[in-house]
Motif scaffolding. Structure first.
Motif, mmCIF file in Angstrom:
data_model
loop_
_atom_site.group_PDB
_atom_site.id
_atom_site.type_symbol
_atom_site.label_atom_id
_atom_site.label_comp_id
_atom_site.label_asym_id
_atom_site.label_seq_id
_atom_site.Cartn_x
_atom_site.Cartn_y
_atom_site.Cartn_z
ATOM 1 N N GLY A 128 8.395 5.619 16.143
ATOM 2 C CA GLY A 128 7.810 6.902 16.507
ATOM 3 C C GLY A 128 6.389 7.011 15.992
ATOM 4 O O GLY A 128 5.893 6.133 15.287
ATOM 5 N N SER A 129 5.749 8.103 16.320
ATOM 6 C CA SER A 129 4.355 8.222 15.924
ATOM 7 C C SER A 129 4.282 8.430 14.405
ATOM 8 O O SER A 129 5.090 9.140 13.823
ATOM 9 N N GLY A 130 3.345 7.741 13.785
ATOM 10 C CA GLY A 130 3.203 7.820 12.332
ATOM 11 C C GLY A 130 4.140 6.911 11.564
ATOM 12 O O GLY A 130 4.160 6.916 10.344
ATOM 13 N N SER A 131 4.902 6.095 12.270
ATOM 14 C CA SER A 131 5.898 5.270 11.585
ATOM 15 C C SER A 131 5.297 3.974 11.047
ATOM 16 O O SER A 131 5.920 3.293 10.252
ATOM 17 N N GLY A 132 4.098 3.647 11.490
ATOM 18 C CA GLY A 132 3.459 2.437 10.975
ATOM 19 C C GLY A 132 3.291 1.327 11.993
ATOM 20 O O GLY A 132 2.996 0.196 11.625
ATOM 21 N N LYS A 133 3.459 1.640 13.262
ATOM 22 C CA LYS A 133 3.305 0.643 14.328
ATOM 23 C C LYS A 133 1.903 0.046 14.352
ATOM 24 O O LYS A 133 1.744 -1.166 14.331
ATOM 25 N N SER A 134 0.914 0.922 14.452
ATOM 26 C CA SER A 134 -0.451 0.417 14.614
ATOM 27 C C SER A 134 -0.854 -0.400 13.393
ATOM 28 O O SER A 134 -1.520 -1.421 13.499
ATOM 29 N N PHE A 135 -0.425 0.082 12.244
ATOM 30 C CA PHE A 135 -0.686 -0.617 10.990
ATOM 31 C C PHE A 135 -0.099 -2.029 11.058
ATOM 32 O O PHE A 135 -0.754 -3.022 10.739
ATOM 33 N N ARG A 144 9.028 -4.349 4.273
ATOM 34 C CA ARG A 144 7.924 -3.415 4.141
ATOM 35 C C ARG A 144 6.675 -4.183 4.538
ATOM 36 O O ARG A 144 6.405 -5.252 3.996
ATOM 37 N N ILE A 145 5.954 -3.632 5.494
ATOM 38 C CA ILE A 145 4.753 -4.302 5.976
ATOM 39 C C ILE A 145 3.686 -4.267 4.882
ATOM 40 O O ILE A 145 3.537 -3.263 4.180
ATOM 41 N N TYR A 169 0.848 -1.187 0.000
ATOM 42 C CA TYR A 169 0.000 0.000 0.000
ATOM 43 C C TYR A 169 0.880 1.231 0.000
ATOM 44 O O TYR A 169 1.934 1.271 0.621
ATOM 45 N N SER A 199 7.071 5.422 6.366
ATOM 46 C CA SER A 199 6.043 4.729 7.145
ATOM 47 C C SER A 199 5.796 3.348 6.561
ATOM 48 O O SER A 199 5.613 3.211 5.359
ATOM 49 N N GLY A 200 5.786 2.348 7.410
ATOM 50 C CA GLY A 200 5.519 0.986 6.955
ATOM 51 C C GLY A 200 6.777 0.183 6.674
ATOM 52 O O GLY A 200 6.703 -1.011 6.439
#
Ligand SMILES: Nc1ncnc2c1ncn2[C@@H]1O[C@H](COP(=O)(O)OP(=O)(O)O)[C@@H](O)[C@H]1O
Ligand SMILES: [Mg+2]
Lengths: 338, 620
Positions: B181-188, B527-528, B149, B510-511
């Motif tokens: 960090g925030s926005g780096s893709g952790k939650s994703f 890459r996730i 994505y 990110s990701g």
């Protein structure tokens, strides 16, 4: 010693004082310029080359840069290996694809020892006494000059350049390898190739000597480099008057192509002296304003040909047995701890 | 491409004139002596002969000189050299020789190295970066199993070899950390991991303080074959509504932890709590005791006087007074001042208002037993307490079951399970000063959970704030973009990321992540993949405004535009349909007002006709 040595500092101060005294007595820049303009030569300040005129000036032919490098490795004579590399590169291909030649000199090998002996006896015939070590040093310089001229000859034949830039003056080639230099000279003149020796470190005295004493107060200018420092404007060059030939066979002039106030010198063949004025703007156009005053192409060639220490070590590490290397070549100082 | 310069057993340089190297790509070194080792590009450089000269001297080589050289035929590109530092992925006994050729391997040559399991039996998390060139040579079962994505391009086909995490190695190398960090893709990434966990039907308890981990909505524009039915495999429970803590099951320590979550608890208060709380107390019995004692302490003299007066002859009141005074006599010396009791009451009431005690944890237990993924959503303080309680309970049951298995005794069945959470540093903070009910159980699981098949999956944007024994036990770490130096320090300490990777961390997109894994023994750049589901509230708030909060006037305007021309002559014709469409009462006045507004805004035209006014479409 991390703190400045007081004793040495004091001695250096004396040097500084004496040099300063000398400059204190200098005539003004204008006075020197006036004198030089009247007695020695002519200051030229050509208009910069117009954009997109270079190709036409070159007649569609490339520019050639020639340089050589020698790297010596070892502790004491005769156990020193000298590696040589020369490069003539044309602007029409990558620097790395230029004409390379390499050579190696190790005084302990029979043919090389013979070369040293020959050098000693040749000198003896001229009434000069040379130690083998001094003779070897001369052979080394000679070999490098020969190698450079050889690649230059081959490259002139192959690339048909409009000009050849040598890294260094012509005296060295003529002095160390007269017959090869003669061959090159004839070839390049016959093919209408402009040859220039670019001298970064001006080491001559002729001008300074000539000028010294001409001013009241018997000012001494030391050397040409000192005399000419800051004397030329940017983009200016000094032509030496015919008849005032300091270097007999060559036509030499001084120039300041960039921002640095020091000057460089250009050697030309006498036969081409009439083309010099037309050629120098072209040299300026190829010289970075902020650099050392060397045309950029020569810098690239110099960079590509240089045998660096790391390369030399790699060569020796892969080419020599470890035992041999340790026993004969590794200088003890490399083992120093401090 | 060939090996140049210095080489060692671990590292070589390769140079190429034609082909730029890619970071993280795998290359095969054609060194027969060493059995064709693989290498990974860890640093790339493309440089021109100009560049070193530019830095050596102060000045840039001026354009003028370059253009002039170009006129003499010099092609600057011709002097560009591509260099790569390559880390060798095998243990060699001697250095690789200089001059040996290097090439891109075929998939077959590296398959064993990169694919630990087939995609059906492992966790497909993304693609291995640097293997993009090998995509076309992949067999069918490895193709398009990890779609990608990109924010501006949407869902993209898989490029590269899939990165498959082998969860079968967890008993040996347990626990996963997701840092960035925030926005780096952790939650994703957490979502992707949990999707895979569901696919493998690993029972999991997820504490979700962000209210974002539900799996019912499909990721937009995802090709149908790639979708999965995650709704069937997951349960979302709201703390305080669907689940809570039965007060009867609390012990003194649990209660303390709970009250701490509702406000600071002093030493005096703690003493009072431990004294007043009885085993199997209900919320009512405990809070009544607290209330009565408070009253007794405050009105002791009054009550005693009332008693002397025989409570005005009211036997019921007399009994009450006696009961309260008995409480006072029993606890007076052990519970401190009335203000302490009041403070406890306040905290207890707050919990009660949040409906902490209204239900039990059976729904969670049931989901775990059914091998589902159960997400508990709630405010973080509640989740801390509830989580601590539930995890402790499940862990105990799992242990009892497994120990019983060993000794041949009977115990209720309880499956292996996973505990996952975002903001893990809140559940298990490093600083012992910060009260955290779940810290000790999480630490216990970190240290010995693998024996019982209980695994942690912890995401955090502040690894430096996470309890350090836990950090040390996370055998696989996914490291996303990290900028803070204290976090970088932890990563440097606690992973096998090399200096090159550490240097790249602040710049990762990110990701993208580095996976440092004890079971693989090296760092892999990945890459996730695209998630198959989205958080229900991941819509942009302003988009939400535009779609869900259209002002009534706006809606009416739209509807009226479709009825033009309109006028007194046909209002009644349209009124019914309009009301139905907008599902509300609409008056003729409102319609007229709205039409007049549109005339003023130049949206429609108005004309006085014989029979009244007519509103109609603008002519241009
Ligand atoms: N694997 C990925 N592929 C593509 N885009 C991603 C990926 N992971 C994250 N992103 C983008 O980055 C944004 C932030 O990711 P998120 O997981 O919310 O960050 P974090 O939880 O680290 O703060 C997402 O909204 C998405 O646009
Ligand atoms: Mg997040």
């Amino acid at each position: 010693m991390l703190v400045v040595d007081k004793g040495l500092q004091k001695l250096l101060k004396n040097v500084n004082l004496s040099l300063r005294d000398r400059t204190l007595n200098y005539p003004s820049r204008e006075a020197i310029r006036q004198y030089l303009g009247k007695k020695v030569g002519i200051f030229h300040k050509p208009a910069p080359l117009k954009a997109n005129t270079l190709e036409a000036l070159a007649g569609g032919r490339p520019l050639l840069g020639v340089d050589g490098s020698v790297h010596s490795y070892g502790a004491t004579f005769p156990h020193i290996i000298h590696c040589f590399r020369a490069l003539a590169a044309a602007t029409t291909s990558a620097v790395e694809n230029g004409i390379f030649q390499v050579d190696l000199f190790y005084p302990e090998m029979a043919p090389h020892r013979r070369e040293i002996e020959e050098m000693v006896s040749r000198a003896a015939a001229d009434g000069e006494v040379l130690t083998p070590e001094a003779a070897a040093a001369r052979v080394v310089r000679q070999k490098l000059a020969v190698l450079e001229i050889e690649v230059a000859i081959e490259a002139v034949r192959r690339y048909q350049p409009f000009a050849v830039l040598f890294d260094g003056g012509f005296l060295r080639y003529g002095g160390l390898a007269p017959s090869q230099w003669q061959t090159y000279r004839e070839l390049s003149l016959a093919r209408d190739v402009m040859s220039v020796g670019v001298i970064e470190e001006v080491g001559t005295f002729d001008l300074a000597r000539y000028v010294s004493g001409s001013f009241p107060g018997a000012t001494s200018f030391g050397c040409d480099r000192e005399l000419l420092f800051g004397l030329l404007d940017r983009g200016e060059w000094l032509a030496i008057r015919e008849g005032l030939k300091f270097k007999k066979t060559y036509y030499t002039c001084f120039a300041r192509p960039g921002r640095h106030p020091g000057v460089v010198a250009y050697d030309f063949f006498q036969e081409q002296s009439r083309q010099v004025a037309k050629f120098i703007p072209l040299l300026f156009a190829l010289t970075p304003l902020g650099g050392r005053g060397i045309p950029h192409w020569l810098d690239l060639v110099d960079n590509a040909v240089r045998i660096r220490r790391s390369e030399m070590e790699l060569l020796l590490a892969t080419g020599l047995d470890k035992g041999v290397r340790e026993r004969l070549f590794v200088p003890k100082r490399e083992g120093r701890i401090l | 491409m060939q090996i140049v310069g210095h080489t060692t057993q671990q590292e070589v340089y390769a140079a190429s004139r034609q082909r730029p190297f890619r970071i993280n790509e795998l290359l095969l070194i054609e060194d027969k002596v060493h059995n064709y080792p693989l290498g990974e590009v860890v640093e790339t450089q493309s440089f021109n002969r100009y560049i070193p000269l530019v830095t050596e001297h102060s000045d840039l080589v001026d354009r003028r000189v370059r253009e002039n050289l170009a006129q003499l035929g010099y092609d600057i590109e011709a002097d560009t050299i591509h260099l790569a530092r390559i880390r060798i992925l095998a243990e060699l006994v001697s250095p690789v020789s200089v001059g040996i050729a290097v090439r891109v391997p075929a998939f077959k040559e590296i398959e064993d190295f990169l694919i630990p399991r087939d995609p059906d039996t492992g966790l497909v998390l993304g693609v291995i970066r640097g293997t993009e060139e090998l995509t076309s040579g992949l067999p069918a079962n490895l193709t398009n199993v990890a779609l990608l994505y990109q924010k501006d391009k949407g869902v993209l086909p898989q490029r590269g070899i899939p990165y498959i995490m082998d969860h079968w190695t967890w008993p040996e190398y347990p626990h996963i950390g997701i840092f960035g960090g925030s926005g780096s893709g952790k939650s994703f990434a957490l979502r992707v991991l949990l999707e895979e966990v569901m696919w493998q039907q690993l029972p999991a308890l997820v504490l979700d303080p962000h209210f974002e981990l539900s799996f019912t909505e499909a990721f937009p524009d995802l090709p149908p074959p790639y979708r999965g039915d995650f709704a069937r495999r997951s349960t979302v429970l709201m703390a305080g509504r669907d689940v809570g803590i039965l007060f009867e099951e609390l012990n003194g320590a649990d209660l303390l932890a709970l009250l701490q979550a509702a406000g600071e608890v002093t030493e005096n208060m703690n003493n009072a709590i431990q004294t007043l709380h009885h085993r199997r107390d209900s919320f009512t019995s405990f809070s009544n005791r607290l209330r009565d004692l408070t009253q007794g302490l405050e009105e002791e003299q009054d009550l005693k006087r009332r008693l002397r007066e025989d409570a005005g002859g009211d036997p019921w009141e007399k009994r009450e007074i006696e009961r309260i005074l008995a409480l006072v006599a029993k606890y007076k010396d052990r519970v401190g001042h009335v203000s302490t009791l009041r403070a406890i009451s306040r905290r207890l009431n707050r919990l009660h208002m949040e409906r902490v005690f209204t239900s039990g944890i059976e729904p969670i237990q049931e989901a775990i037993l059914n091998r589902r993924l159960v997400v508990v959503q709630g405010p973080i303080w509640f989740l801390q307490v509830l989580g601590a309680y539930v995890i402790r309970k499940f862990y105990r049951e799992r242990r009892q079951y497994q120990d019983a298995e060993q000794t041949g005794e009977e115990a209720p069945k309880f499956p292996p399970f996973l505990v996952a959470t975002d903001e893990a540093h809140n559940f298990a903070p490093r600083s012992p000063e910060i009260p955290a009910p779940a810290r000790s159980i999480l630490r216990t699981i970190a240290q010995e959970g693998r024996k019982y098949g209980v695994f942690l999956l912890l995401a955090s944007q502040r690894p430096a704030l996470l309890e350090d024994t836990i950090t040390a036990q996370l055998n696989t770490k996914l490291i996303f973009r990290t900028i803070r130096s204290s976090d970088l320090d932890v990563i440097r300490e606690e992973t096998d990321l090399g200096p090159e990777e550490i240097r790249r961390l602040p710049y990762l997109g990110s990701g993208n992540a580095f996976v440092s894994s004890a079971s693989v023994g090296r760092t892999i750049a990945v890459r996730i993949r695209v998630a198959k589901t989205v958080s229900p509230h991941s819509r942009h708030p302003f988009l939400e405004l535009r779609e869900d909060f259209i002002p009534p006037e706006e809606k009416l305007r739209k509807a009226l535009l479709q009825c033009l021309p309109l006028g007194d002559f046909n209002f009644d014709v349209h009124l019914g349909a309009l009301q139905q469409k907008l599902r509300r009462q609409i008056s003729i006045e409102e319609i007229t007002h709205c039409l007049e507004g549109m005339v003023i805004d130049g949206v429609i035209e108005k004309e006085e006709m014989l029979l009244g006014v007519e509103y109609r479409q603008r002519k241009d």
